[in-house]
Design a protein around this motif. Structure first.
Motif, PDB file in Angstrom:
ATOM      1  N   UNK A 350     -64.554  31.007 -13.873  1.00  0.00           N
ATOM      2  CA  UNK A 350     -63.532  31.653 -13.275  1.00  0.00           C
ATOM      3  C   UNK A 350     -62.247  31.024 -13.059  1.00  0.00           C
ATOM      4  N   UNK A 351     -61.168  32.411 -13.962  1.00  0.00           N
ATOM      5  CA  UNK A 351     -59.776  31.752 -14.520  1.00  0.00           C
ATOM      6  C   UNK A 351     -58.829  32.121 -13.408  1.00  0.00           C
ATOM      7  N   UNK A 352     -58.927  32.718 -12.780  1.00  0.00           N
ATOM      8  CA  UNK A 352     -58.170  33.867 -12.432  1.00  0.00           C
ATOM      9  C   UNK A 352     -57.977  34.759 -11.766  1.00  0.00           C
ATOM     10  N   UNK A 353     -56.951  35.616 -11.370  1.00  0.00           N
ATOM     11  CA  UNK A 353     -57.630  37.024 -11.113  1.00  0.00           C
ATOM     12  C   UNK A 353     -58.324  38.168 -11.554  1.00  0.00           C
ATOM     13  N   UNK A 354     -57.664  37.793 -12.659  1.00  0.00           N
ATOM     14  CA  UNK A 354     -58.322  38.732 -13.830  1.00  0.00           C
ATOM     15  C   UNK A 354     -59.926  38.430 -14.908  1.00  0.00           C
ATOM     16  N   UNK A 355     -60.305  37.037 -13.853  1.00  0.00           N
ATOM     17  CA  UNK A 355     -61.242  36.603 -14.547  1.00  0.00           C
ATOM     18  C   UNK A 355     -62.444  38.091 -14.885  1.00  0.00           C
ATOM     19  N   UNK A 356     -62.896  38.615 -14.083  1.00  0.00           N
ATOM     20  CA  UNK A 356     -63.688  39.843 -14.575  1.00  0.00           C
ATOM     21  C   UNK A 356     -63.476  40.470 -15.148  1.00  0.00           C
ATOM     22  N   UNK A 357     -62.472  41.028 -15.809  1.00  0.00           N
ATOM     23  CA  UNK A 357     -62.022  41.478 -17.369  1.00  0.00           C
ATOM     24  C   UNK A 357     -62.006  41.441 -18.277  1.00  0.00           C
ATOM     25  N   UNK A 358     -62.424  39.774 -18.023  1.00  0.00           N
ATOM     26  CA  UNK A 358     -61.350  38.725 -19.451  1.00  0.00           C
ATOM     27  C   UNK A 358     -62.549  39.132 -20.455  1.00  0.00           C
ATOM     28  N   UNK A 359     -63.184  40.734 -20.957  1.00  0.00           N
ATOM     29  CA  UNK A 359     -63.757  40.769 -22.077  1.00  0.00           C
ATOM     30  C   UNK A 359     -63.553  41.017 -23.141  1.00  0.00           C
ATOM     31  N   UNK A 360     -63.855  41.064 -24.104  1.00  0.00           N
ATOM     32  CA  UNK A 360     -63.617  41.525 -26.040  1.00  0.00           C
ATOM     33  C   UNK A 360     -64.966  41.990 -26.570  1.00  0.00           C
ATOM     34  N   UNK A 361     -64.834  42.956 -27.150  1.00  0.00           N
ATOM     35  CA  UNK A 361     -65.909  43.577 -27.645  1.00  0.00           C
ATOM     36  C   UNK A 361     -65.953  42.762 -29.141  1.00  0.00           C
ATOM     37  N   UNK A 362     -67.480  42.874 -29.655  1.00  0.00           N
ATOM     38  CA  UNK A 362     -68.190  41.626 -30.292  1.00  0.00           C
ATOM     39  C   UNK A 362     -68.518  42.913 -31.298  1.00  0.00           C
ATOM     40  N   UNK A 363     -68.449  42.959 -32.840  1.00  0.00           N
ATOM     41  CA  UNK A 363     -69.438  43.818 -33.316  1.00  0.00           C
ATOM     42  C   UNK A 363     -69.640  43.105 -34.783  1.00  0.00           C
ATOM     43  N   UNK A 364     -71.378  43.252 -34.649  1.00  0.00           N
ATOM     44  CA  UNK A 364     -72.121  42.741 -36.325  1.00  0.00           C
ATOM     45  C   UNK A 364     -72.019  43.876 -36.661  1.00  0.00           C
ATOM     46  N   UNK A 365     -71.568  43.328 -37.854  1.00  0.00           N
ATOM     47  CA  UNK A 365     -71.940  44.929 -38.562  1.00  0.00           C
ATOM     48  C   UNK A 365     -72.569  43.789 -40.397  1.00  0.00           C
ATOM     49  N   UNK A 366     -72.514  45.180 -41.604  1.00  0.00           N
ATOM     50  CA  UNK A 366     -73.426  44.283 -42.527  1.00  0.00           C
ATOM     51  C   UNK A 366     -72.239  44.225 -42.889  1.00  0.00           C
ATOM     52  N   UNK A 367     -72.535  43.117 -44.457  1.00  0.00           N
ATOM     53  CA  UNK A 367     -71.820  42.390 -44.812  1.00  0.00           C
ATOM     54  C   UNK A 367     -70.714  43.512 -45.974  1.00  0.00           C
ATOM     55  N   UNK A 368     -71.205  44.482 -45.512  1.00  0.00           N
ATOM     56  CA  UNK A 368     -70.713  45.688 -46.894  1.00  0.00           C
ATOM     57  C   UNK A 368     -69.084  46.196 -45.960  1.00  0.00           C
ATOM     58  N   UNK A 369     -69.674  46.664 -44.108  1.00  0.00           N
ATOM     59  CA  UNK A 369     -68.842  46.971 -43.772  1.00  0.00           C
ATOM     60  C   UNK A 369     -68.146  45.906 -42.918  1.00  0.00           C
TER      61      UNK A 369
END
Ligand code: CUA
Length: 487
Positions: A350-369
């Motif tokens: 819990x880090x403040x009012x925006x805690x719940x929105x503290x998301x970031x996408x993770x994309x696991x892709x093939x080596x070539x991609x």
């Protein structure tokens, strides 16, 4: 056990007939140490003869229970007090709340109970009821205690086996996508299995006791107090301690396994910075900064975790790893993604009012991609040949990604936590206090430097106030140029 060695009984009644009647009734089956008329005499007799039980003439008003305050008279606590009423041919025993018709045998039974209490045999004995004593359920004497235990123990084994197997094979978590998650999942299943067995054990004994030792109809007596079983206390201290220490040892082993470097494969280093309220990912060996985490599949990754303001926690549930990002500290975390797919970094502190929105996408892709993504980011970072305004907008876009602006502000008009940047420049803004203003350059600058000064209606005041320390004047101008292109 012969009655003669059983009890030392004191009789209290002002009526000689009562005293003599009881003495005759008991005969030589108990030792009557005295027969006195009132509590004064009783007190002396108690101190002198140490009786184990007192039979009190209940009909007599002077001898009511109120006089027996243990505070005034501490000895009374260890003495069984039995109130008896003789009415016609009937004898009534009043034992605390219980009032029943009784016989001579019942009086002896009550005295026997008092004796057992003194001998400390409550553990193997539940007070027999005055009526019907033979049907009273209770813990059996001596050796048959194992026979009683056999039923709940057998039930525990029979019921806990399928529960443990079911818990040991269940999937309670999101699909696993990281190599380090395997031992974590094993640990979790083992813990669930052990907890399942303990749960069944407790429930079986609880429910068995509720039914097997339930109160007989009409019985208002308290059960006998149980105290001081050394073997039992040692057992229930040692057994949980063994379980806890074993689990702790195994857990430490798992933690060591999942945090050690995976040699000999070289690791991809990613510096992760958490700030209110977004994530920034830097690939120092590739010269890339990004607001999304792109990882090649089956490549060991070393995360170095930082925070700029307060404590955040880097968590990707599918990888089964979580680690705090603490200001002024560097924490390390290792992951080898095993599955191509899209996941999310979540802040787990819990880090403040925006805690719940503290998301970031993770994309696991093939080596070539991944190589393609690296190439495209490198090209974007190179200074474009276009005019200066275009170059500024490009830089602004990169900055917006780097500083997490686009976690909250969309550039395609979609609704996120903050107002979209699409069509923002030049539009009329309505603020929480009802006032309005046109979004010109000055407005955008103020919004970046002092976001609380003019909060747009319908949005929370959660934008970090820290950008004035993080961005240079040129960088702010670049971001404004980028926003201006989003018509
Ligand atoms: Cu960052 Cu919660």
């Amino acid at each position: 056990m012969p009655w003669s060695e059983l009890d030392r009984v004191l009789i209290v009644s002002p009526h000689p007939l009562f005293r003599e009647g009881i003495v005759r009734l008991l005969g030589d089956q108990v030792e009557v140490v005295g027969a006195v008329a009132d509590w004064e005499e009783a007190r002396d007799a108690i101190r002198k003869h140490h009786p184990q039980a007192i039979i009190v003439d209940h009909e007599n008003v002077e001898l009511k229970e109120d006089d027996l305050t243990p505070l005034l008279w501490p000895e009374i606590e260890s003495i069984r007090v039995i109130y008896v009423t003789l009415a016609g041919n009937e004898m009534i025993i009043h034992d605390r709340q219980r009032v029943v018709e009784a016989t001579e045998a019942d009086l002896l039974q009550a005295l026997k109970e008092a004796h057992r209490k003194r001998e400390g045999k409550e553990e193997t004995h539940v007070a027999p009821r005055a009526k019907p004593a033979s049907q009273a359920p209770g813990i059996p004497e001596g050796g048959s205690i194992m026979r009683r235990l056999a039923v709940p123990l057998l039930l525990t084994v029979v019921l806990s086996t399928p529960v443990a197997i079911w818990l040991g094979r269940s999937d309670f978590t999101l699909a696993l996508a990281g190599q380090q998650g395997q031992p974590v999942d094993w640990l979790l299943r083992l813990e669930f299995s052990i907890a399942g067995v303990i749960f069944v054990l407790c429930m079986v004994f609880l429910l068995y006791s509720v039914f097997a030792f339930r109160r007989a109809p009409g019985d208002m007596e308290d059960g006998p107090p149980i105290e001081g079983s050394i073997p039992l206390e040692i057992a229930w201290t040692i057994v949980p301690a063994i379980i806890v220490f074993s689990m702790a040892t195994y857990t430490i082993g798992v933690l060591r396994d999942i945090t050690k470097p995976s040699n000999p494969e070289p690791e991809l280093v990613v510096n992760v910075t958490g700030f209110q309220w977004a994530w920034r990912f830097e690939y120092p060996d590739l010269g890339i900064t990004s607001s999304e985490l792109v990882l090649p599949v089956n490549q060991p990754v070393l995360f170095r975790l930082y925070a700029t303001d307060v404590i955040h926690s880097f968590w990707v549930p599918e990888f089964r790893i979580k680690m705090d990002a603490i200001p002024g500290m560097e924490n390390e975390l290792r992951v080898t993604p095993t599955k191509v797919g899209e996941f999310k970094v979540r802040c787990a502190e819990l880090c403040g009012t925006g805690h719940a929105y503290m998301l970031a996408p993770v994309k696991v892709v093939e080596q070539s991609a991944f190589q393609e993504w690296v190439k495209s980011r490198a090209e974007a970072a190179a200074p474009p040949a276009e005019a200066e305004a275009g170059a500024a907008a490009e830089r602004g876009k990169a900055l917006a990604q780097q500083y997490g602006c686009l976690s909250c502000h969309s550039i395609d008009g979609s609704a996120l936590v903050g107002p979209t940047w699409k069509g923002l420049f030049g539009s009329t803004r309505t603020f929480q206090d009802g006032s309005t203003a046109v979004a010109d350059e000055a407005y955008l600058r103020t919004s970046i430097l002092d976001p609380g000064a003019q909060v747009v209606e319908g949005f929370p005041d959660i934008m970090p106030k820290t950008f004035k320390d993080q961005l240079t004047e040129d960088q702010i101008q670049d971001i404004i140029e980028f926003i201006k292109t989003l018509r």
